[in-house]
Design a protein around this motif. Structure first.
Motif, PDB file in Angstrom:
ATOM      1  N   TYR A  45      24.411  51.496  79.069  1.00 47.25           N
ATOM      2  CA  TYR A  45      25.023  50.181  78.869  1.00 47.25           C
ATOM      3  C   TYR A  45      26.334  50.083  79.642  1.00 47.25           C
ATOM      4  O   TYR A  45      26.953  51.094  80.004  1.00 47.25           O
ATOM      5  CB  TYR A  45      25.264  49.923  77.383  1.00 47.25           C
ATOM      6  N   CYS A  82      20.008  54.885  75.578  1.00 46.24           N
ATOM      7  CA  CYS A  82      20.129  53.699  76.432  1.00 46.24           C
ATOM      8  C   CYS A  82      21.411  53.769  77.251  1.00 46.24           C
ATOM      9  O   CYS A  82      22.383  54.418  76.864  1.00 46.24           O
ATOM     10  CB  CYS A  82      20.075  52.419  75.603  1.00 46.24           C
ATOM     11  N   VAL A 138      22.967  45.884  78.559  1.00 51.58           N
ATOM     12  CA  VAL A 138      22.131  47.083  78.469  1.00 51.58           C
ATOM     13  C   VAL A 138      21.370  47.250  79.779  1.00 51.58           C
ATOM     14  O   VAL A 138      20.613  46.373  80.190  1.00 51.58           O
ATOM     15  CB  VAL A 138      21.147  47.002  77.289  1.00 51.58           C
ATOM     16  N   LYS A 146      16.334  46.061  76.473  1.00 51.84           N
ATOM     17  CA  LYS A 146      16.345  45.853  77.925  1.00 51.84           C
ATOM     18  C   LYS A 146      16.721  44.420  78.286  1.00 51.84           C
ATOM     19  O   LYS A 146      17.267  44.164  79.363  1.00 51.84           O
ATOM     20  CB  LYS A 146      14.982  46.206  78.515  1.00 51.84           C
ATOM     21  N   ALA A 165      16.759  51.371  78.530  1.00 51.57           N
ATOM     22  CA  ALA A 165      16.584  51.929  77.181  1.00 51.57           C
ATOM     23  C   ALA A 165      15.288  52.713  77.109  1.00 51.57           C
ATOM     24  O   ALA A 165      14.294  52.338  77.731  1.00 51.57           O
ATOM     25  CB  ALA A 165      16.582  50.816  76.132  1.00 51.57           C
ATOM     26  N   GLU A 169      12.710  49.008  72.639  1.00 56.71           N
ATOM     27  CA  GLU A 169      12.973  49.142  74.071  1.00 56.71           C
ATOM     28  C   GLU A 169      13.045  47.788  74.761  1.00 56.71           C
ATOM     29  O   GLU A 169      13.997  47.486  75.491  1.00 56.71           O
ATOM     30  CB  GLU A 169      11.872  49.987  74.738  1.00 56.71           C
TER      31      GLU A 169
END
Length: 804
Positions: free
Chosen positions: A113, A111, A97, A92, A100, A88
Motif C-alpha cells: 500500500y 498487501c 492498495v 485491489k 494484495a 483480494e
C-alpha cells in the motif's frame, strides 16, 4: 524492563520536535488520541521505523520501492478459498492498495500500500466491512473476536432451540384446530426469536455474501443467505396471513448449524495449522541488545536489531538472528530448523542460527543475519511463497468453484419451477429449492487442496525439509532417476583429518603433538587441519628445532633425531620400502583419501589420513532408493578415480568425475532426452544451480548458503540425504490425502444434489450433511498431521530411551 529503561530519555519528548508537528499538520500522524487508537503499530521486518500506538501492537512492514509498504495480517472467519478471493479483489480495488494476496490455507494476508494514500487501519476497516476479522499476529483482539463469536453462537443456539420447541407446538395445529389468538400467541414469539437469530446470528454471513455479490464472487454464504431468507420471508408472509405454514425453525436452524459447523471446522483447521503457526512464531519479538550504555544488554523490540549489533541470549530464549558467539558457551536446540532433536554444543567462535533455542548456558552474539536475511527469516519467506502457490489441479477446482454456486442457484430455481409445474404445493417447491441450495458444499471442494498443502508444507518443515514449490509433492512420485553430486551431498563436504594410524611404539597423541609443532607456522590447508585437530584435543606442541620447508613436506630436529612429515615421495627410499608402515598399500585401496607420512630418526611414526567423510546413512539411503526402482548416478568435479571409489562405497555403479557445473546440466539433459527419464538432481543449491535448473525436481542440500539464492524446489535443511526418503514418504501421503479429499467432495455433491432435488431430504438434514462434508475433508487432512505426530512421538521416545 523498567529498571533497564531507567536511564532512557522521556519517550514523549519526540512530540515536541518539528518533524512530529509537521507530520501531524500533513495528516500523516493522527491529530487526536481517538484517531491514534484506531491506528496500528507498523514495524519493518528489516530496518523500517515504527508507527506506534498506546497498545503497542506490531505489524511487519517493508519498503518495496520509494513509496510502497507491505502489510501482513491474520484474517479470521474465512470459510473457503472464495472468501480469500473476495478479500483480494476488494482490496485491489481500494484506493492506495497496490497489490494484495490472501491465503485461505494459512489465514494470512499480505498487501502492498501507499502510506500517503491509505493506512493499515483503513485496510483493516475495509476487511471488517466484508465480514472478516483482520488482526496482527498474536494480537489480543483475535482472541476477543473468538469470544464474541462463541457468544453469538450460544445466543443463536438458545433462541433456535426455543423456536424449535414452539414450532412443534404450532405444528400440532395440523392435527387439531387452533383459533387465531392461539396461532398468534405461538407465532409471534417464534417470529421475534427467529428475527434475532437471522439478523444477529447470521450477520457476518450476509455481509460476506453481499461482499461477494458486489464483485460477482458467489460462495457458500450466498447459498445460506438465499436459503435462510427465502424461508424467513415466506414464513413472515404466512404469519401476517394467519397461516400456520411457518418455517422460521428451518431458517433459524440453518444459521445455528452453520455457526456450529464453522466453529468445529475452525478448531480442526487450527490443529492442521498448528505446526505452521509454531514455526512462524519462532522468531522472538524482543532482543536483549547490548550497547555502550548497557553492556549487559537491554530488552528492546526485535526491529531495533541491526547487522553487527551485539545481543545476549540466555537459557530458555530463542536466538533473534544468525551470528557468531563472542562470549559464553552452552547447548542449543536447532530441531525447529533441521528436524533433528540433537542438542549442539556451542562456544566462542561458533556460528549460531536464528530460531535456535538455548537449552543451557548464555551467549553474547554478534548479529550477522538479521530479519529476512537470517536463516529463519529466509525459511519463513520461502514457506509463505510455497503456501501461496497453486497447482494446475487446484487452478481447475478454483475455476469450477466460480461457476458452482450460480449453477446450484439455477438448479434450485429449476427444482422449484418443476414442482410448481407438477402442481405440488408452493411450500413443497420452496423447501426443495432451499434443500438443494444448502446441501451443496463448495467449501469441501475449495479446501481439499489448500488444507493438504498447509499440512504437507508444515510437516515437511517439522522434518527439516524446506518446500519451495508445492508441486514437488506431485513431481517427486514421477521421478525415475536420482542424480547426486558428490562433495557436500553424499559426503560432508569438509576435507578433514579422518584418522591417525601410529607405528609402534608411537601413540596418536605423540605424533599429533610433533606434527603440530612442525606445522605450527605453516598456512597450508593440511597444516591448518593438523593444528585444528591438536587444539581440539588440547595438546601442547613439543620442542622441535631447525624446521625447514621442502616441496613435499617439512623437517625438523628433536634432540639428535630428524623428524620428517610429508608425502610418500618425501620419505627416504629406506622408509618407503620399509614394512613397518601400517597398511602401506592402503593408498591404492582408498583413492578418495590423501595420506601424509611422518618419521622420526628414520623410523616410521605413523600415517595421517585426510579426506571427506561419507555422510552417515547415505549407503542405506541409496540402497532403499534402488529397492524402490530408482536409477542412481553420482557426478562430481573431482577426479574419475575418486568419484568411482565413493560411488562403490555407497552402492552407486554409475559414477562420473571431472564434470564442471554446466557439464552436470548437460549430463542430466542427455538422460532426459535419451531415456525419457524424470530426473531429480540432489546437490548444492548454488554451485550446482545449472544442473538443478535442468532437472525435473531440484533438491538442494543446505550448506549454510543464502536460502533465497538457491535454485531448488526443496531444501534439506539438515544436509542429510536420508531426508530424501522422508520426503518421498510424506509426498505419497500428502498426494493420497489430496485425491481422497477431491474424490469425496465431488462424490458428495454429485450424489447429494440429485437426492435433494427429488424431495427425499429437508433443509435441516441438508445443512447438516453440508457441514459434515466439510468436516470430513478437514478431519481427513487432520489424520495426516496426527499420524505424523504419533510416529514422531514414538521415534523421539525411542531415541530418548536408547541414548545413554
Amino acid at each position: 524492563m523498567l529498571s533497564e529503561a531507567s536511564g532512557s530519555p522521556d519517550p514523549a519528548s519526540f512530540k515536541e520536535t518539528e518533524l512530529f508537528k509537521k507530520c501531524r499538520e500533513m495528516g500523516i500522524i493522527p491529530s487526536s488520541e481517538a484517531d491514534l487508537e484506531q491506528d496500528i503499530r507498523v514495524s519493518s521486518s528489516d530496518t523500517e521505523p515504527l508507527i506506534t500506538t498506546p497498545k503497542d501492537r506490531e505489524i511487519p512492514i517493508e519498503a518495496r520501492d520509494e513509496d510502497a509498504l507491505a502489510l501482513n495480517l491474520r484474517i479470521g472467519q474465512m470459510w473457503c478459498p472464495a472468501c480469500a478471493w473476495v478479500i483480494e479483489e476488494v482490496l485491489k480495488k481500494s484506493s492506495g492498495v497496490l497489490g494484495a494476496s490472501c491465503n485461505f490455507s494459512t489465514d494470512r494476508l499480505r498487501c502492498e500500500y501507499d502510506p500517503l494514500i491509505t493506512s493499515p487501519s483503513k485496510i483493516i476497516k475495509t476487511i471488517d466491512h466484508l465480514g472478516y476479522k483482520a488482526s496482527v499476529q498474536g494480537d489480543e483482539s483475535a482472541s476477543q473476536e473468538r469470544k464474541r463469536e462463541f457468544i453469538r453462537f450460544v445466543i443463536t443456539a438458545f433462541l433456535t432451540v426455543n423456536v424449535m420447541m414452539l414450532s412443534i407446538s404450532l405444528y400440532s395445529g395440523f392435527f387439531r384446530e387452533f383459533d387465531r389468538d392461539t396461532i398468534l400467541l405461538l407465532s409471534w414469539p417464534i417470529f421475534i426469536m427467529a428475527s434475532i437469530v437471522l439478523l444477529y446470528g447470521g450477520r457476518n454471513i450476509y455481509r460476506r455474501a453481499w461482499a461477494g455479490l458486489s464483485i460477482a464472487a458467489f460462495s457458500m454464504e450466498t447459498l445460506i443467505t438465499i436459503g435462510a431468507f427465502s424461508a424467513y420471508l415466506y414464513s413472515t408472509f404466512n404469519l401476517f396471513s394467519g397461516s400456520i405454514h411457518l418455517y422460521f425453525d428451518s431458517a433459524s436452524m440453518l444459521i445455528a448449524l452453520v455457526l456450529l459447523g464453522k466453529a468445529l471446522e475452525g478448531r480442526a483447521k487450527g490443529e492442521v495449522q498448528e505446526t505452521l503457526a509454531d514455526f512462524f512464531s519462532l522468531l522472538p519479538t524482543k532482543v536483549k541488545l547490548c550497547s555502550k550504555d548497557d553492556p549487559g544488554g537491554r530488552y528492546v523490540s526485535i526491529q531495533h536489531l541491526r547487522k553487527g549489533d551485539l545481543f545476549v541470549v540466555v537459557e530458555g530464549e530463542a536466538l533473534s538472528a544468525d551470528g557468531m558467539v563472542l562470549e559464553g558457551s552452552g547447548t542449543v536446540d536447532e530441531s525447529s530448523l533441521t528436524g533433528e532433536a540433537l542438542p549442539l554444543e556451542k562456544k566462542e567462535g561458533d556460528q549460531v542460527r536464528s530460531g535456535s533455542r538455548v537449552i543451557r548456558g548464555m551467549f553474547k552474539v554478534r548479529a550477522e543475519g538479521v530479519g529476512e536475511e537470517s536463516t529463519l527469516g529466509q525459511m519463513i519467506q520461502i514457506m509463505e511463497k510455497a503456501l501461496g502457490q497453486k497447482t494446475r489441479l487446484e487452478g481447475t477446482t478454483d475455476r469450477l468453484l466460480r461457476w458452482f454456486v450460480p449453477v446450484i442457484i439455477i438448479l434450485a430455481t429449476g427444482t422449484a419451477a418443476g414442482c410448481l409445474l407438477a402442481d405440488l404445493p408452493y411450500d413443497t417447491a420452496l423447501l426443495r429449492a432451499i434443500t438443494v441450495m444448502v446441501i451443496a458444499c463448495p467449501c469441501s471442494l475449495g479446501i481439499a487442496i489448500p488444507l493438504a498443502r498447509v499440512a504437507g508444507v508444515s510437516l515437511a518443515g517439522r522434518k527439516g525439509i524446506l518446500v519451495r514449490d508445492f508441486s514437488s509433492f506431485e513431481r517427486v512420485e514421477k521421478v525415475t532417476t536420482f542424480v547426486l553430486d558428490k562433495t557436500g551431498t553424499v559426503t560432508e563436504g569438509k576435507w578433514a583429518l579422518q584418522e591417525i594410524m601410529p607405528c609402534h611404539p608411537f601413540t596418536e597423541k605423540r605424533i599429533l603433538s610433533v606434527a603440530f609443532s612442525l606445522e605450527n607456522t605453516s598456512e597450508h590447508y593440511i597444516a591448518n587441519e593438523i593444528k585444528r585437530s591438536a587444539e581440539k584435543q588440547e595438546l601442547e606442541p613439543v620442542q622441535v628445532d631447525k624446521i625447514m620447508a621442502f616441496e613435499n613436506g617439512l623437517s625438523g630436529w628433536i634432540g639428535n633425531e630428524e623428524v620428517r612429515i610429508g608425502s610418500r615421495a618425501f620419505m627416504t627410499k629406506e622408509l618407503v620400502t620399509s614394512g613397518a608402515w601400517p597398511l602401506k598399500d592402503m593408498q591404492d585401496d582408498n583413492p578418495e583419501h590423501s595420506f601424509v607420512f611422518m618419521s622420526q630418526g628414520e623410523k616410521p611414526c605413523g600415517i595421517f589420513v585426510f579426506g571427506d567423510r561419507i555422510r552417515q546413512g547415505t549407503p542405506t539411503t541409496m540402497k532403499q532408493l534402488q529397492a524402490m526402482g530408482h536409477r542412481l548416478a553420482l557426478v562430481s568435479g573431482d577426479g574419475e578415480i575418486t568419484t568411482k571409489a565413493i560411488g562403490e562405497k555407497i552402492g552407486i555403479e554409475e559414477a562420473y568425475g571431472g564434470k564442471l557445473p554446466h557439464e552436470k546440466a548437460t549430463f542430466i539433459e542427455a538422460l532426459q532426452e535419451k531415456g525419457k527419464h524424470r530426473i531429480a538432481m540432489v546437490g548444492d543449491g548454488i554451485n550446482d544451480a545449472p544442473a538443478l535448473i535442468q532437472a525435473d525436481l531440484a533438491i538442494a542440500v543446505y550448506a549454510g548458503s543464502h536460502l533465497g539464492k538457491e535454485a531448488a524446489d526443496i531444501t534439506l535443511m539438515r544436509g542429510d540425504p536420508t531426508q530424501i526418503l522422508d520426503f518421498l514418504d510424506l509426498a505419497r501421503r500428502v498426494k493420497r490425502k489430496v485425491y481422497q479429499n477431491l474424490i469425496f467432495s465431488f462424490s458428495y455433491n454429485l450424489i447429494s444434489i440429485p437426492i435433494a432435488m427429488s424431495g427425499l431430504l429437508n433443509p435441516l438434514i441438508a445443512v447438516s450433511a453440508m457441514i459434515l462434508s466439510s468436516l470430513s475433508v478437514i478431519g481427513n487432512t487432520l489424520l495426516l498431521v496426527k499420524k505424523d505426530s504419533r510416529v514422531r512421538g514414538v521415534k523421539d521416545s525411542s531415541e530418548f530411551i536408547t541414548k545413554p
